[in-house]
Every structure is written in C-alpha cells, then in structure tokens.
Design a protein around this motif. Structure first.
Motif, PDB file in Angstrom:
ATOM      1  N   ARG A  64       1.060  -1.146   0.496  1.00 43.38           N
ATOM      2  CA  ARG A  64      -0.039   0.139  -0.027  1.00 43.38           C
ATOM      3  C   ARG A  64       0.557   1.360   0.469  1.00 43.38           C
ATOM      4  NH1 ARG A  64      -3.180   1.284   4.943  1.00 43.38           N
ATOM      5  NH2 ARG A  64      -4.439   1.993   2.660  1.00 43.38           N
ATOM      6  N   VAL A  98      -5.523   3.463  -8.001  1.00 47.34           N
ATOM      7  CA  VAL A  98      -6.182   3.153  -7.574  1.00 47.34           C
ATOM      8  C   VAL A  98      -7.670   3.107  -7.468  1.00 47.34           C
ATOM      9  CG1 VAL A  98      -7.141   3.706  -4.807  1.00 47.34           C
ATOM     10  CG2 VAL A  98      -5.253   4.173  -5.153  1.00 47.34           C
ATOM     11  N   ARG A 146     -10.701   6.497   6.308  1.00 45.20           N
ATOM     12  CA  ARG A 146     -12.518   6.849   6.298  1.00 45.20           C
ATOM     13  C   ARG A 146     -13.335   6.751   7.640  1.00 45.20           C
ATOM     14  NH1 ARG A 146     -11.132   1.573   3.155  1.00 45.20           N
ATOM     15  NH2 ARG A 146     -10.726   2.328   1.196  1.00 45.20           N
ATOM     16  N   GLU A 183      -4.745   8.259  -7.067  1.00 43.02           N
ATOM     17  CA  GLU A 183      -5.716   8.216  -6.768  1.00 43.02           C
ATOM     18  C   GLU A 183      -6.317   7.957  -8.148  1.00 43.02           C
ATOM     19  OE1 GLU A 183      -7.975   8.617  -4.568  1.00 43.02           O
ATOM     20  OE2 GLU A 183      -9.060   9.972  -4.496  1.00 43.02           O
ATOM     21  N   ASN A 220     -15.876   4.856   1.865  1.00 45.29           N
ATOM     22  CA  ASN A 220     -14.786   4.238   0.813  1.00 45.29           C
ATOM     23  C   ASN A 220     -13.752   5.461   0.643  1.00 45.29           C
ATOM     24  OD1 ASN A 220     -16.257   2.142   0.138  1.00 45.29           O
ATOM     25  ND2 ASN A 220     -17.850   3.109  -0.539  1.00 45.29           N
ATOM     26  N   ALA A 221     -13.399   6.153   1.401  1.00 42.18           N
ATOM     27  CA  ALA A 221     -12.671   7.051   1.151  1.00 42.18           C
ATOM     28  C   ALA A 221     -10.963   6.814   1.156  1.00 42.18           C
ATOM     29  CB  ALA A 221     -12.441   8.081   2.477  1.00 42.18           C
ATOM     30  N   ALA A 222     -10.269   7.333   0.850  1.00 38.84           N
ATOM     31  CA  ALA A 222      -8.483   6.956   0.402  1.00 38.84           C
ATOM     32  C   ALA A 222      -7.660   6.446   1.463  1.00 38.84           C
ATOM     33  CB  ALA A 222      -7.994   7.876  -0.290  1.00 38.84           C
ATOM     34  N   GLY A 223      -7.981   5.504   2.277  1.00 42.71           N
ATOM     35  CA  GLY A 223      -7.019   4.724   3.292  1.00 42.71           C
ATOM     36  C   GLY A 223      -7.974   4.856   4.088  1.00 42.71           C
ATOM     37  N   PHE A 224      -7.451   4.016   5.333  1.00 42.08           N
ATOM     38  CA  PHE A 224      -8.586   2.855   6.467  1.00 42.08           C
ATOM     39  C   PHE A 224      -8.715   4.402   7.445  1.00 42.08           C
ATOM     40  CE2 PHE A 224      -6.606  -0.814   4.858  1.00 42.08           C
ATOM     41  CZ  PHE A 224      -7.583  -0.969   4.402  1.00 42.08           C
ATOM     42  N   ARG A 282      -9.866  -0.310  -7.761  1.00 36.41           N
ATOM     43  CA  ARG A 282     -11.790  -0.637  -7.408  1.00 36.41           C
ATOM     44  C   ARG A 282     -12.431  -1.222  -8.246  1.00 36.41           C
ATOM     45  NH1 ARG A 282     -14.443   1.814  -2.389  1.00 36.41           N
ATOM     46  NH2 ARG A 282     -16.107   1.895  -2.825  1.00 36.41           N
ATOM     47  N   ASP A 327      -6.857   0.306  -0.834  1.00 28.68           N
ATOM     48  CA  ASP A 327      -6.647   1.803  -1.669  1.00 28.68           C
ATOM     49  C   ASP A 327      -4.722   1.490  -0.860  1.00 28.68           C
ATOM     50  OD1 ASP A 327      -8.804   1.626  -2.234  1.00 28.68           O
ATOM     51  OD2 ASP A 327      -8.978   4.330  -1.221  1.00 28.68           O
ATOM     52  N   ALA A 328      -3.704   1.692  -2.209  1.00 27.79           N
ATOM     53  CA  ALA A 328      -2.336   2.630  -2.267  1.00 27.79           C
ATOM     54  C   ALA A 328      -2.618   3.793  -1.585  1.00 27.79           C
ATOM     55  CB  ALA A 328      -1.805   2.104  -3.278  1.00 27.79           C
ATOM     56  N   VAL A 329      -1.380   4.552  -0.366  1.00 31.91           N
ATOM     57  CA  VAL A 329      -1.698   5.603  -0.312  1.00 31.91           C
ATOM     58  C   VAL A 329      -0.014   6.480  -0.404  1.00 31.91           C
ATOM     59  CG1 VAL A 329      -3.201   5.329   1.252  1.00 31.91           C
ATOM     60  CG2 VAL A 329      -1.179   4.600   2.192  1.00 31.91           C
ATOM     61  N   ARG A 348     -10.775  -2.193  -1.596  1.00 35.89           N
ATOM     62  CA  ARG A 348     -11.059  -1.364  -0.764  1.00 35.89           C
ATOM     63  C   ARG A 348      -9.964  -0.597  -0.009  1.00 35.89           C
ATOM     64  NH1 ARG A 348     -16.321  -3.720  -0.134  1.00 35.89           N
ATOM     65  NH2 ARG A 348     -18.179  -1.935   0.249  1.00 35.89           N
TER      66      ARG A 348
END
Lengths: 583, 228
Positions: free
Chosen positions: A343, A401, B41, A398, B34-38, A405, A425-427, A423
């Motif tokens: 990630r 990602v 969220r 983004e 469902n935003a980016a990253g936990f 998704r 998502d790479a950050v 869900r």
C-alpha cells in the motif's frame, strides 16, 4: 508537391506560428525509421501508413535477430502486432501490395559506419532521403553501461554521420524529457549546454571516452584468475545449498562462466548508475540519452536536426485503438504494484506525473518531421503534459487506485477481491514511513531469522512459514527495486517540461491536430489507460503472453528490397555495440 | 405574453423521500466509508456520526445547514473519487432504491403534459446518472460541491438546495419557463418544503416527515404514504 525548402527557409522563424500542412510538407518525401519494432516506432509506422499515403517511401530499419532476417521480422510484426490492426482493416488483402509500394525494409547495424547498410542502399539513401527518424534506443533504466553506450550513444553518432553525408536529409532524434536529470523547476526546450544536471562542467566527448575506458577496465578486471576463483566458489556454495554438489565438472564449468558473465554485467550496471548519479542523472538511460543529445548539439553546424523529447509514453488515446500499450518503463509496473496488497508508495502528491499517450507522441513526431522537411523545425520539442495539462502524481495514484477498485468490484475472482482488495487503497507516503517497503523487508527478515533460531523439530514444522517468508522477501525486493527506480521521478524531482515548440507550427489538417489540452485525465486513466495496461502490459508482468493480432490476410513481402552489407570491413569494431533494442 | 390559460404547468418533485429511498446523508456516508485509506474513512465516518443527530433535528426545519454538515465529511476528497463513488453509489445502492410510487407520480404528470422538475439535496454527481437513467425528467436542481485544485473543500456552492428557498427557486423557474404555479403540482416529503407546497395549486405531501405531516394536516393538503 511539397512546400519549397528554399522558400520556407527564407521565411525563417518569422513565420514560425503559421500552420503547417503536414500532407503537403511530407508529400513525395523519403523517410527512414529506426526503432520500428518498438512501442513508439510501431504506432508511428502504423499511423503514417494508415493516414499519410502522401509519403513516397518509408525505409524501416531492422536488425536481423537470431538468424531471422529483417524482412521476416517485419512481416511477423505487421501480421501479429495489434498496433497494425487499423492498417489491416483498411487495406485487407491489398496490404501486401500497399506495403510493397510504400515500405522498404533495410537491414544493418546502427552502431556501424553507414549503419551497416549495403553500399547501393547507402548511395540511394544519400540521394533520396529527406528525414531520418531515430527512435531506436535501449530504454532499460539500469542497463549494462557497455550496451547503453552502444545503443544510445554510438548508434546516434553513426546516424548523425550518416545523415550529414546525405544530400539533403535531416534528423529527428527521439530522446526523452528526463535528460534534464535530477533538478527542479521549468525545463526549457533547449539543447543541452556544457553543464551536467549537478551544475558541474560536463563535456560529452571526455565523459564518453572516460566511460569507455571504465568499461574496458571492468571487462579486463573480470577476465582474471581471481575473479574466476570467486565465481567458482559462489557456484559451488550455491550448489551445496541446493543439495546438488555432485554435478558433472562440465556443468560446473558452464555455471562458472555464466556467473562470471553475470558479475561483469552487474559491475557494468553499477558503473553506469555510478556515473549517472555522479553527474545528476537518475539512471543510465537518461545519462546516455543526454550524452547522445550533447554529441548531436556539437554537430549543429553540419547537421539539420531536431530533438523530440517525449515524457513518459503511455497507452494510446485513439490510435491504433484506445488503450494500446506495450511499454514496460511507464506507469505499468507501478500501477501493477498498486493493485497488490502493498500500500505504501513513496511519492510527492503535488509533483507532476508527466505522461503522454503514444499516439499523441506519434502525431508530434509527424509534425516535427514535416517541419524538418520544409526547414521550419525547432531544435527541441518537449512532448509532455506537465506544462499544458498537468496530471499530478497524487491524481495519477488516485486514478490508479480507483481503477483497481472498479476492476476488483466488477471482475473479482474471489470474494476477498471484491470485499477487501477493492477497498485496499494504496496511499502516497514519505520514503521513510514506518510501514514503508524498507521496514516491511526488515520485518520479514527478522521473522526469518526468528524461524532459524527454532529447534530442528519445530523448524521443520515451520518450513511452510519460512517458505512464505522467502516469497514475501522476494516480492518486497522487487517492489523495493521498483520504488528506487521511480523515486527520482515521483519524489526527488519536481519539474515542468515547457512544451511550446510544437505550437509554433501547428498542423493545418485536423487529423494531425495535437489535442493535449482537451485530454480528460479521469476518462483517460479510468476508461483507456488502466484497462489497456490490464489487457496488454499486466499479462507480461505476470509472465503470460498477451493477446496477438491474427490478420485474415497475412502480409508477404517480396524478397528483393531487403539489403545489408556483406562487407564486414564496413562494420568496424563491434565488440562494444551489441544489443540495440527499440523504444 | 401568454395568458394564464395558455401557460404550461409542471410538477415539482423532491427527489429524497418521494423518488428515492435514500437521502443526502446516506450518500455522504457511502463516500466517507470509501475514502482513500483506512484512517481517512474512520475520520469521515466519525464526522458523520456526530453530525447525524444534528442532521435529523435540523432536517425537519431547514435542510441547508443539515446538508452542509453532511457534505462537510467530503472535505479534501478528490473530485475523481467523488465522481467514481457517485457512479458506484448509484449503480450499487440507489438504482435499487428508486421508489415505484414516485415514478408513477412522474409518469402520471407526464401523461397530463406537465413538465417534470426534480429538486434534490443530492450532489450533481449522484443526480446525473439517475436523471440519465430515468429519462422522464425535464429539469433538475441539486447541490454542487465546491472543488478547488481537484479536491472538495467540503462546502456546497450556493444556493444550497434543501431549505425554504425551494419555493423561491420554483417561482423563479416558473417565471423563466412561463409556467403558471397555480396549475402546477408539487410532491415533497420534508418540512422545509412547506413554502413550496403553499405556492403551487396542487400540493401533496409524500411520505412526509413529522413537521410536514403536521403542516399538511393543518393545511388540509393531501398526504400520500408508500413504502420507503
């Protein structure tokens, strides 16, 4: 017939903003293409053959490979590459005849004098050639320095010599925006001066001589008894670890020679990177490409040429069809990794991620070639997006990602993919973040060492865990290499490539217009580029064979036109010049 | 200028509660989840959790502030993600929650030759696929997120839909399109739409909240209830 060169020259730069008729400028012209079997070369060839029948003749330069002559390679390429689908669709059964009229396949060796062509071909080209488009190059970021010098520098100087000896030919040299090296700010469309990106004085001729001397020294140093002994010890140790120490001496000998070759290669790779980073280039590719440009610049008084520098060449927008891609050095590996469980991608979100669809680059090549043909060319063309329609690293990440998704939600193979991976998502993070790749690798190593400390009985039982640890370590190693490769472009440098030269002679014909400003990045990444990567590039990363095109009417060219010099005395010294591949 | 008899009529329909079984808060929750990253969220959902009771209370009298609060949870989210999630939200959630009763009201209005105008608290990104699918809506007004440098600021672009202004908006719309409000009808479900109901000739409260139900009873407006 085309616009007169004398008239155009008389206008000079004063009429530079006047639109340029591509069809008129290139009508009746003879164009020579190197790198025709590469990603960019194939799309350009397909595009001009489909859309520009006014061109009189296209000479496609190919090297014979593994005893397969150039003509056969060309036929196979035309018949199987999806890049030529529009050509098949347009000409059908008449394609062989059309190609026979338009194309001449020429065979040779770019780093040889006169490109290793047959003397009669050379004579004909010197008389007829209008523009030589030099697309060939070794695009590997970290290649063996010897190969990189041969493919990216020696080939370019030979081509420059060849073009200079032609009656009226001009050279369009395809380079890369990233010859700018590791620096920040706006990069102008100018030929390089005598400073390196590090700011130090830099002389390409001196550096080339030094690099060659370093290559020779490394090769000599590795041709030594001590090196042979080290290689032998390595091989025997590996065989012992694998429980295969009872190999036949001949097998061992072969393995030792292979190990020696690998050690030489690694030393040359390291030397290339050392020299590149010492002067401020991120890798050997950009270092050698910059040297080639500098050597061209030093011949500016004897040679009519333009340098066209694309940024990161990516999936096609429209031609040959949306999403066509076979590039490995673009965003494909990065996009692939971002679809895995890994990630944390080190990058600066605000830095420009300068990608450009391949068909736009090809259009720009055609426009620049037309400008060269009528003497309205500019010395340098940047073909990038950071100046005109910027997509930042953060936005690209983004969109990657979001594409993953969408893919995992719509085409999931398992419930895990649909529910969790879609869900995951790479950050974008700083390189030294706690959960970054380096710390992940360290954790896996600690895990493996802990398993090694177990008593024998338990260790055997824990073998599946150890195997999983080894797999993870290998994956992390690959990701770490990838991250290191992309770091200079996504984290360390923040540059905008000024891309205005093409505007000085915009294409008159709508079909050659360059619509970069109208490009909708969201639509491009989600609906074109990422599906294209998934179809054409990701299978290659997975070690699978991508789809091939199957033409209903396979092209067969007559034997006659292909020619290559049999006179080896023309080829000169070839030891350093093996391995030219195409962009 | 047309005489009142020659003027066209229209039906004003509140999307949430009449046509859709999900409101702006549900959409905001979907985006937040469902935003980016936990971490992001969790933060966004946390914001919605505390805003929810406020939304519930304010929604009965003025949904402008309620909507502002709900969409504040989208602050800093990229425009690309909002567009993608909106399509996803429509495909996976909203499509199944279009109310047949609301559709029937619209179809009937169209058969009567009325112009169909939808008023929605939802975002433009959510409404666009809905309207494209329905193909029986002539016009719609909805909320727009303010976007700066490709990211949502969390603010709504004024005028924010959801408050008492819907009556003013409908009057202006009627004037622009030469509609006779006395011949228009409206189907709404929220308290703040009281003024709109009072401006049209044929008002109707559909699945009304507490405030609107009480007002409809006092004003003797018809009330329709169908399964939400």
């Amino acid at each position: 017939m085309s616009e007169s060169r004398t008239d155009a020259s008389a206008h000079g730069m004063a009429d530079a903003a006047r639109p340029l008729s591509i069809r008129q400028s290139l009508a009746g012209r003879h164009v020579f293409l190197t790198g025709g079997s590469g990603f960019l070369g194939k799309v350009w060839l397909s595009q001009v053959l489909t859309q520009l029948p006014e061109l009189e003749r296209i000479y496609v330069f190919l090297r014979p490979k593994a005893l397969v002559p150039a003509r056969q390679r060309f036929e196979k390429m035309i018949n199987t590459s999806p890049a030529f689908r529009p050509l098949h669709e347009r000409f059908g059964a008449r394609l062989s005849e059309y190609l026979a009229q338009r194309v001449e396949v020429v065979e040779g060796e770019l780093s040889d004098p006169d490109l290793g062509l047959r003397p009669e071909v050379v004579r004909r080209l010197r008389r007829d050639l209008d523009v030589l488009i030099h697309c060939a190059g070794l695009v590997d970021f970290k290649p063996d320095l010897r190969k990189a010098l041969g493919s990216n520098v020696d080939a370019t100087t030979q081509i420059a010599d060849f073009v200079a000896r032609c009656d009226h030919a001009a050279l369009l040299h395809i380079s890369t925006c990233y010859v700018a090296g590791s620096r920040h700010g706006q990069i102008a469309e100018q030929l390089p001066d005598d400073t390196a990106p590090s700011g130090e004085a830099f002389c390409a001729q001196t550096e080339l001589a030094d690099a060659r001397a370093a290559v020779d020294a490394i090769v000599r140093a590795h041709d030594h008894e001590d090196e042979r002994r080290i290689a032998r010890e390595d091989v025997l140790e590996d065989l012992q670890k694998q429980g295969r120490s009872d190999q036949h001496p001949k097998v061992i000998e072969t393995l030792v020679r292979k190990r020696q070759r690998e050690r030489v290669k690694q030393a040359l790779v390291d030397e290339g990177m050392r020299r590149a980073t010492r002067w401020g280039w991120p890798n050997t590719y950009t270092y050698t490409k910059s040297m080639a440009e500098r050597l061209l610049a030093s011949r500016a008084d004897k040679l009519r040429f333009s340098v066209l520098r694309p940024s990161i060449v990516e999936s096609s927008l429209e031609f040959p069809f949306p999403g066509w891609n076979e590039s490995f050095n673009g965003s494909a590996p990065l996009a692939y990794v971002m679809g895995t469980w890994f990630r944390m991608v080190p990058a600066k979100p605000d830095a420009p991620f300068d990608v450009i669809p391949v068909d736009l680059v090809c259009k720009a090549m055609t426009i620049a070639a037309a400008a060269l043909a009528v003497d309205r060319h500019r010395p340098v063309y940047h073909i990038g997006s950071s100046d005109r329609n910027r997509c930042s690293v953060g936005r690209a990440a983004e969109l990657i990602v979001l594409s993953h998704r969408r893919h995992f939600r719509e085409r999931h193979r398992t419930r895990q993919e649909r529910v969790l991976k879609s869900r995951w998502d790479a950050v974008l993070v700083e390189p030294d973040v706690l959960m970054g790749i380096k710390n992940n690798r360290a954790a896996v190593r600690v895990w493996q060492e802990a398993l090694d400390l177990l008593p024998d009985k338990l260790r055997k039982k824990a073998e599946p865990l150890a195997a999983r640890g080894r797999e993870l370590d290998e994956s992390f190693e690959q990701i770490e290499m990838l991250v290191d490769m992309y770091l200079p472009f996504m984290y360390e440098s923040f540059y905008v490539f000024v891309s205005r030269a093409l505007d000085t002679h915009p294409a008159l014909e709508a079909e050659f217009a360059y619509p970069l400003a109208q490009l909708d990045w969201r639509k491009y990444w989600l609906d074109i580029h990422m599906p294209g990567l998934r179809r054409w590039a990701f299978p290659l990363i997975d070690g699978k064979r991508p789809e091939r095109y199957r033409s209903e009417h396979p092209v067969r060219l007559s034997e006659a036109p292909v020619s290559r010099s049999d006179d080896t005395s023309l080829h000169g010294e070839r030891g350093l010049h093996a391995g030219i591949s195409e962009v | 200028m047309q005489s009142d008899n020659e003027k066209q009529s229209a039906v004003f329909v509140r999307a949430e509660g009449v046509l859709l079984a999900r409101g702006a808060r549900a959409a905001a929750a979907y985006f937040a989840a469902n935003a980016a990253g936990f971490g992001e969220r969790a933060l966004r959902l946390g914001h919605l959790a505390w805003a929810s009771p406020v939304y519930e209370v304010l929604g009965q009298s003025d949904r402008v502030l309620a909507n502002r609060l709900a969409y504040l949870a989208l602050r800093g989210m990229s425009e690309d993600r909002i567009a993608e999630l909106a399509q996803e939200y429509f495909d996976n959630i909203l499509r199944e929650r279009i109310l047949e009763g609301g559709l029937e009201l619209i179809r009937r209005a169209r058969r009567e030759g009325k112009r169909v105008v939808v008023i929605a608290d939802s975002l433009a990104q959510v409404m666009a696929p809905l309207v494209a699918q329905l193909r029986i809506v002539d016009d719609y007004v909805c909320n727009h997120l303010e976007i700066r440098d490709g990211k949502a600021t969390g603010r709504l672009v004024p005028p924010v839909v959801g408050g008492h202004d819907s009556a003013v908006w409908a009057a202006t719309y009627a004037q622009e399109h030469d509609l006779d409000l006395a011949r228009c009808s409206a189907y709404v479900s929220h308290g703040p739409d009281l003024l709109l109901l009072s401006r049209v000739g044929q008002p109707c409260a559909v699945n009304p909240d507490y405030t609107l139900r009480r007002a409809a009873r006092d004003s003797r407006w018809p009330v329709m209830d169908y399964h939400v």
